[in-house]
Scaffold this active site. Sequence first.
Site, mmCIF file in Angstrom:
data_model
loop_
_atom_site.group_PDB
_atom_site.id
_atom_site.type_symbol
_atom_site.label_atom_id
_atom_site.label_comp_id
_atom_site.label_asym_id
_atom_site.label_seq_id
_atom_site.Cartn_x
_atom_site.Cartn_y
_atom_site.Cartn_z
ATOM 1 C CG ASN A 1 -0.424 -0.040 2.500
ATOM 2 O OD1 ASN A 1 0.733 -0.421 2.671
ATOM 3 N ND2 ASN A 1 -1.179 0.361 3.509
ATOM 4 C CD GLU B 1 2.081 0.618 10.803
ATOM 5 O OE1 GLU B 1 0.971 0.547 11.384
ATOM 6 O OE2 GLU B 1 2.187 0.748 9.585
ATOM 7 C CB CYS C 1 -1.956 1.161 8.151
ATOM 8 S SG CYS C 1 -0.558 2.218 7.885
HETATM 9 P P1 NDP Z 1 0.329 -9.268 4.339
HETATM 10 O O1 NDP Z 1 0.513 -9.033 5.769
HETATM 11 O O2 NDP Z 1 0.053 -10.632 3.868
HETATM 12 O O3 NDP Z 1 1.627 -8.764 3.521
HETATM 13 C C1 NDP Z 1 2.566 -7.816 3.968
HETATM 14 C C2 NDP Z 1 3.978 -8.277 3.615
HETATM 15 O O4 NDP Z 1 4.283 -9.459 4.355
HETATM 16 C C3 NDP Z 1 4.149 -8.659 2.153
HETATM 17 O O5 NDP Z 1 5.453 -8.339 1.726
HETATM 18 C C4 NDP Z 1 3.950 -10.161 2.187
HETATM 19 O O6 NDP Z 1 4.532 -10.835 1.095
HETATM 20 C C5 NDP Z 1 4.660 -10.513 3.482
HETATM 21 N N1 NDP Z 1 4.272 -11.793 4.061
HETATM 22 C C6 NDP Z 1 3.106 -12.474 3.895
HETATM 23 N N2 NDP Z 1 3.132 -13.622 4.589
HETATM 24 C C7 NDP Z 1 4.333 -13.691 5.218
HETATM 25 C C8 NDP Z 1 4.957 -14.632 6.083
HETATM 26 N N3 NDP Z 1 4.337 -15.736 6.456
HETATM 27 N N4 NDP Z 1 6.198 -14.382 6.529
HETATM 28 C C9 NDP Z 1 6.837 -13.249 6.191
HETATM 29 N N5 NDP Z 1 6.303 -12.320 5.361
HETATM 30 C C10 NDP Z 1 5.058 -12.517 4.891
HETATM 31 O O7 NDP Z 1 -0.805 -8.322 3.829
HETATM 32 P P2 NDP Z 1 -1.660 -8.480 2.472
HETATM 33 O O8 NDP Z 1 -0.913 -7.846 1.413
HETATM 34 O O9 NDP Z 1 -2.061 -9.894 2.223
HETATM 35 O O10 NDP Z 1 -2.958 -7.681 2.856
HETATM 36 C C11 NDP Z 1 -3.954 -8.305 3.650
HETATM 37 C C12 NDP Z 1 -4.521 -7.346 4.644
HETATM 38 O O11 NDP Z 1 -3.488 -6.861 5.503
HETATM 39 C C13 NDP Z 1 -5.113 -6.077 4.058
HETATM 40 O O12 NDP Z 1 -6.398 -6.264 3.591
HETATM 41 C C14 NDP Z 1 -5.013 -5.158 5.243
HETATM 42 O O13 NDP Z 1 -6.080 -5.400 6.112
HETATM 43 C C15 NDP Z 1 -3.733 -5.553 5.902
HETATM 44 N N6 NDP Z 1 -2.581 -4.704 5.509
HETATM 45 C C16 NDP Z 1 -2.218 -3.685 6.331
HETATM 46 C C17 NDP Z 1 -1.193 -2.865 5.964
HETATM 47 C C18 NDP Z 1 -0.794 -1.726 6.817
HETATM 48 O O14 NDP Z 1 -0.280 -0.749 6.307
HETATM 49 N N7 NDP Z 1 -0.950 -1.823 8.114
HETATM 50 C C19 NDP Z 1 -0.457 -3.026 4.719
HETATM 51 C C20 NDP Z 1 -0.894 -4.152 3.931
HETATM 52 C C21 NDP Z 1 -1.921 -4.940 4.348
HETATM 53 P P3 NDP Z 1 3.732 -11.159 -0.264
HETATM 54 O O15 NDP Z 1 2.513 -10.308 -0.273
HETATM 55 O O16 NDP Z 1 4.702 -10.819 -1.318
HETATM 56 O O17 NDP Z 1 3.426 -12.609 -0.209
#
Ligand code: NDP
Length: 500
Positions: free
Chosen positions: A157, A255, A289
């Site tokens: 995001n 975060e 967020c």
């Molecule tokens: P994720 O938490 O899945 O992804 C965030 C990052 O973590 C990405 O780089 C992702 O990699 C990575 N990741 C995912 N699974 C693992 C793991 N098991 N171990 C280590 N790293 C991991 O968020 P999503 O993109 O799936 O979004 C889902 C929901 O999360 C959203 O709808 C929202 O509610 C929330 N979100 C909140 C954010 C914030 O700013 N607080 C930002 C993004 C999401 P990859 O995606 O490449 O697999």
Amino acid sequence: MTPKLIKEEKLRNFINGKWAAPSSEKYADVVNPANLATLVQVPLSSMQDVEKATSAAKKAQKDWALVPAPQRAEILFRVGVLMKEKKETLSQLLTMENGKVIEEARGEVQEGIDMAFYMAGEGRRLFGQTTPSELKDKFAMSVRAPVGVVGIITPWNFPIAIATWKSFPAIVAGNAVVWKPATETPIMAFELAKIFEEAGLPEGVINVVFGSGSTVGEAMIEQDDIRVISFTGSNEVGRTIAGKCGQRLKKVSLEMGGKNAVIVMDDADLTLAVEGILWSAYGTSGQRCTACSRVMVHESVKEQLEDRLQNEIAKLTIGNGLDESIKVGPIINKNGLEKIKSYIQVGKEEGAKLLSGGHVLKDGNHAKGNYFAPTLFTDVTPDMRIAQEEIFGPVVSLIPVKSLEEAIEINNSVEYGLSSSIFTRDVNQVFAAQRDLDTGIVYVNAGTTGAEIHLPFGGTKGTGNGHRDSGVAALDVFTEWKAVYVDFSGKLQRAQIDVE
Ligand code: NDP
């Protein structure tokens, strides 16, 4: 493909200063959410690539830590200058891979530029403390020492701003970095790695490994040589990472989400409040967020606020964010759309009243992308799921309240504690609110978004685990405190014993 802005058809990892294909030789398509066109292909790297990146970082970090901090900072300064030169191209690429409208993309890139210059300044500070010793002829001080190799995991995001919040303080403090960007938005990471290279950052100080969280992210946690994981993303993944890092006694900075609220009191400037709500609720299509997803409105101005918000929502232009006239861009992907849709159903079943939006947009050009209509529910009660859970889309719940105390109690009743805001002209209410709102960020007469990079960013409760991104506080994540005692008495002096 996008020949004008990005030459490559396939991105490559950046490991030890070299551009490399993933050892798996596997790739995934990166899709523009505005029109579903494929932009480029992103590597799906494996454990092997993470190991290579970690050992390159470990080797590079030893020398990097010995480069005087002001010289390290000069390289960051050059990074900032290069980002400034490339700001428009970076912004357009950001809009293409993430969907946010171009004005917001420019704002995000600017945040990265600001962070570069701010952290470059830290190269001449990185302050520790000197303090009197309890003994004669003894000198006492504390200094910041780099932790070594740090792992950074970033979301889609804010694909460039969040990366700069984490990597710049890590680098200026003398660490080397292994960075896994979100697979949805790898182009910003690729461009930032090119900028680090052009700025002259020594090889191995930053390493970018593309690939999924479940493979690359988890492999990073398993590397003993990665001493810190700094993560931004979902609460669910954050908790998993914290558990695994805890087992390994690895420092972890999280975060995560928010359920951010705007409070509108009976004396508020309603025009300003409407502007603030629109900007913080529907900007980045609600996928920040810090996005406002609840409005606690004083019952005496509830109807006025409902009418004004509905009128303004109807004027919002929704479409491809590269068009300067568009105010709201697409949702990142189909999963995101489905999640938002499911919450609309939940809201209706819970008895909330839908005033605007509430559906996927399928007309004309909208049919080609992932668009959701800006949505407003009213008569929401604080216990409803739409008022408690993070939706991550353009959905706002109006909750009527009778007093500031009630509004604050509702604000604090959710699992998260990132950002909150109050619109009022009453200075007493302002100070009571900033004291009692249990969030890491509080705004007065502004929406819930708009953080500045020299202040700490993060939240309480389920939003994080006590650490902060950006500001001086970010240095605490990437440094260890070292206490140094210098005895110049020529004899053994024992603390707590030889005190006169
Ligand atoms: P994720 O938490 O899945 O992804 C965030 C990052 O973590 C990405 O780089 C992702 O990699 C990575 N990741 C995912 N699974 C693992 C793991 N098991 N171990 C280590 N790293 C991991 O968020 P999503 O993109 O799936 O979004 C889902 C929901 O999360 C959203 O709808 C929202 O509610 C929330 N979100 C909140 C954010 C914030 O700013 N607080 C930002 C993004 C999401 P990859 O995606 O490449 O697999």
